[in-house]
Design a protein around this motif. Structure first.
Motif, PDB file in Angstrom:
ATOM      1  N   ASP A  87      37.361  17.899  50.183  1.00 55.53           N
ATOM      2  CA  ASP A  87      37.562  16.458  49.984  1.00 55.53           C
ATOM      3  C   ASP A  87      38.763  16.217  49.082  1.00 55.53           C
ATOM      4  O   ASP A  87      39.479  15.230  49.251  1.00 55.53           O
ATOM      5  CB  ASP A  87      36.302  15.836  49.395  1.00 55.53           C
ATOM      6  CG  ASP A  87      35.142  15.862  50.373  1.00 55.53           C
ATOM      7  OD1 ASP A  87      35.185  15.104  51.346  1.00 55.53           O
ATOM      8  OD2 ASP A  87      34.208  16.670  50.179  1.00 55.53           O
ATOM      9  N   ILE A  88      38.962  17.099  48.107  1.00 57.49           N
ATOM     10  CA  ILE A  88      40.167  17.083  47.282  1.00 57.49           C
ATOM     11  C   ILE A  88      40.575  18.525  46.998  1.00 57.49           C
ATOM     12  O   ILE A  88      39.771  19.456  47.133  1.00 57.49           O
ATOM     13  CB  ILE A  88      39.992  16.322  45.946  1.00 57.49           C
ATOM     14  CG1 ILE A  88      38.964  17.031  45.044  1.00 57.49           C
ATOM     15  CG2 ILE A  88      39.619  14.870  46.178  1.00 57.49           C
ATOM     16  CD1 ILE A  88      38.906  16.464  43.627  1.00 57.49           C
ATOM     17  N   ILE A  89      41.828  18.706  46.601  1.00 59.79           N
ATOM     18  CA  ILE A  89      42.352  20.013  46.200  1.00 59.79           C
ATOM     19  C   ILE A  89      42.860  19.895  44.768  1.00 59.79           C
ATOM     20  O   ILE A  89      43.672  19.017  44.462  1.00 59.79           O
ATOM     21  CB  ILE A  89      43.490  20.468  47.124  1.00 59.79           C
ATOM     22  CG1 ILE A  89      42.996  20.558  48.574  1.00 59.79           C
ATOM     23  CG2 ILE A  89      44.060  21.817  46.667  1.00 59.79           C
ATOM     24  CD1 ILE A  89      44.117  20.713  49.590  1.00 59.79           C
ATOM     25  N   ILE A 118      49.697  21.502  52.581  1.00 55.93           N
ATOM     26  CA  ILE A 118      48.279  21.270  52.283  1.00 55.93           C
ATOM     27  C   ILE A 118      47.973  19.822  51.926  1.00 55.93           C
ATOM     28  O   ILE A 118      46.811  19.417  51.948  1.00 55.93           O
ATOM     29  CB  ILE A 118      47.758  22.204  51.174  1.00 55.93           C
ATOM     30  CG1 ILE A 118      48.423  21.924  49.833  1.00 55.93           C
ATOM     31  CG2 ILE A 118      47.917  23.657  51.578  1.00 55.93           C
ATOM     32  CD1 ILE A 118      47.859  22.745  48.670  1.00 55.93           C
ATOM     33  N   SER A 119      48.991  19.026  51.635  1.00 55.46           N
ATOM     34  CA  SER A 119      48.732  17.619  51.296  1.00 55.46           C
ATOM     35  C   SER A 119      48.117  16.836  52.453  1.00 55.46           C
ATOM     36  O   SER A 119      47.332  15.899  52.196  1.00 55.46           O
ATOM     37  CB  SER A 119      50.006  16.934  50.790  1.00 55.46           C
ATOM     38  OG  SER A 119      51.059  17.038  51.731  1.00 55.46           O
ATOM     39  N   PRO A 120      48.399  17.170  53.737  1.00 55.04           N
ATOM     40  CA  PRO A 120      47.686  16.462  54.806  1.00 55.04           C
ATOM     41  C   PRO A 120      46.198  16.827  54.895  1.00 55.04           C
ATOM     42  O   PRO A 120      45.415  16.114  55.531  1.00 55.04           O
ATOM     43  CB  PRO A 120      48.424  16.896  56.077  1.00 55.04           C
ATOM     44  CG  PRO A 120      49.763  17.378  55.615  1.00 55.04           C
ATOM     45  CD  PRO A 120      49.497  17.998  54.292  1.00 55.04           C
ATOM     46  N   ILE A 121      45.793  17.948  54.287  1.00 53.55           N
ATOM     47  CA  ILE A 121      44.405  18.396  54.369  1.00 53.55           C
ATOM     48  C   ILE A 121      43.502  17.537  53.489  1.00 53.55           C
ATOM     49  O   ILE A 121      42.415  17.109  53.906  1.00 53.55           O
ATOM     50  CB  ILE A 121      44.295  19.878  53.963  1.00 53.55           C
ATOM     51  CG1 ILE A 121      45.125  20.760  54.908  1.00 53.55           C
ATOM     52  CG2 ILE A 121      42.833  20.333  53.940  1.00 53.55           C
ATOM     53  CD1 ILE A 121      45.219  22.211  54.480  1.00 53.55           C
ATOM     54  N   ALA A 122      43.947  17.273  52.253  1.00 58.33           N
ATOM     55  CA  ALA A 122      43.146  16.497  51.304  1.00 58.33           C
ATOM     56  C   ALA A 122      44.058  16.077  50.154  1.00 58.33           C
ATOM     57  O   ALA A 122      45.103  16.695  49.915  1.00 58.33           O
ATOM     58  CB  ALA A 122      41.979  17.337  50.780  1.00 58.33           C
TER      59      ALA A 122
END
Length: 293
Positions: A87-89, A118-122
């Motif tokens: 949900d967040i990194i 990785i910013s598009p992931i969460a």
């Protein structure tokens, strides 16, 4: 009889080099694996006061990256993060490495490439570590993070929302930061002034403030810095601390004091001449659980 004893001794002499070779090969394989095979490990953390909307909330923790690269263009690391479905990194300091084999420009390129992928992931949240300040790389790194809309928690906090509920995510600068920055106690006082009853997660690079945060009533502390004690032997919490101290504490996993839990990552990268042993680079996943759900 003497002839038989001589034969036994001869067999032992011949067998010993074989066992020695097997031992050396085994240690070599373990060393290679311990330093190159990235692992993802999940920790379920139960809290009686966690808002139900956050039950199952997943936080990927990337600590002590030190500009490490796993796979071509860091695809192995990126894949581990993607598969964790966060949900967040949270990037918990030491994104770059003051003593690294790469120069600062190369390290910043590694950091930027990782952030972009990785910013598009969460959503990404970042706190500083000691290496950002020691090498002076903090300012160009912050430019990159701000450009790509990474939320930098420099002695401040934000609110997270899920399922109609709210919790607070806060972060501190490393002690190597500005001399006039506010203390962790002052930061917590500001949080409690605005959100007196909120569930609070504190991101902090170093792993030595469990007692303080327990006294301040923080629910969860997430940190790194320890590198898992570098060499992990049975019945120890790591062999060597970051201050060159033997048999350190708080190096990996969950520790509890009072109502406060501290989750310590073993880290992604490395920066000393000491190799990891039985201590694989780690993508940590914190899974929040509500005991009332």
């Amino acid at each position: 009889m003497r002839h038989n004893n001589y034969k036994v001794r001869q067999r032992r002499v011949r067998i010993f080099p074989i066992f020695l070779l097997i031992f050396i090969l085994s240690v070599g394989i373990l060393l290679y694996d311990s330093n190159t095979r990235l692992v993802t490990e999940e920790y379920e953390l139960f809290f009686p006061n966690l808002p139900v909307g956050f039950d199952g909330f997943r936080i990927v923790v990337l600590a002590d990256i030190h500009a490490a690269v796993f796979g071509e263009d860091n695809e192995t690391l990126i894949s581990h993060i993607r598969e964790a479905e966060p949900d967040i990194i949270a990037i918990a300091g030491d994104f770059i490495d003051y003593y690294g084999r790469l120069n600062l420009e190369e390290q910043l390129a590694v950091a930027e490439h990782l952030v972009i992928n990785i910013s598009p992931i969460a959503p990404l949240y970042f706190i500083t570590g000691n290496h950002e300040w020691e090498g002076g790389g903090i300012w160009p790194l912050l430019e990159i993070l701000n450009e790509h809309e990474v939320y930098v928690l420099r002695n401040r906090f934000t609110r997270l929302f899920a399922g109609g509920d709210m919790i607070v995510l806060a972060g501190t600068d490393d002690p190597n930061g500005p001399a006039d920055m506010i203390s962790p106690t002052e930061l917590v006082n500001r949080i409690r002034n605005d959100e007196p009853d909120a569930f609070v997660i504190m991101l902090e690079h170093r792993n030595n403030n469990l007692s303080l945060y327990s006294e301040l009533g923080i629910d969860l502390v997430i940190c790194g810095h320890s590198h898992g004690g570098y060499i992990r032997l049975p019945f120890t919490d790591g062999l060597l601390g970051t201050q060159r101290d033997w048999f350190p504490t708080y190096t990996s996993g969950v520790y509890t004091r009072g109502d406060t839990k501290m989750l310590v990552s073993r880290g992604v990268g490395n920066h000393l001449w000491i190799p990891r042993f039985l201590n694989n680079p780690q993508v940590m996943v914190a899974v929040l659980r509500s005991e009332t759900n």
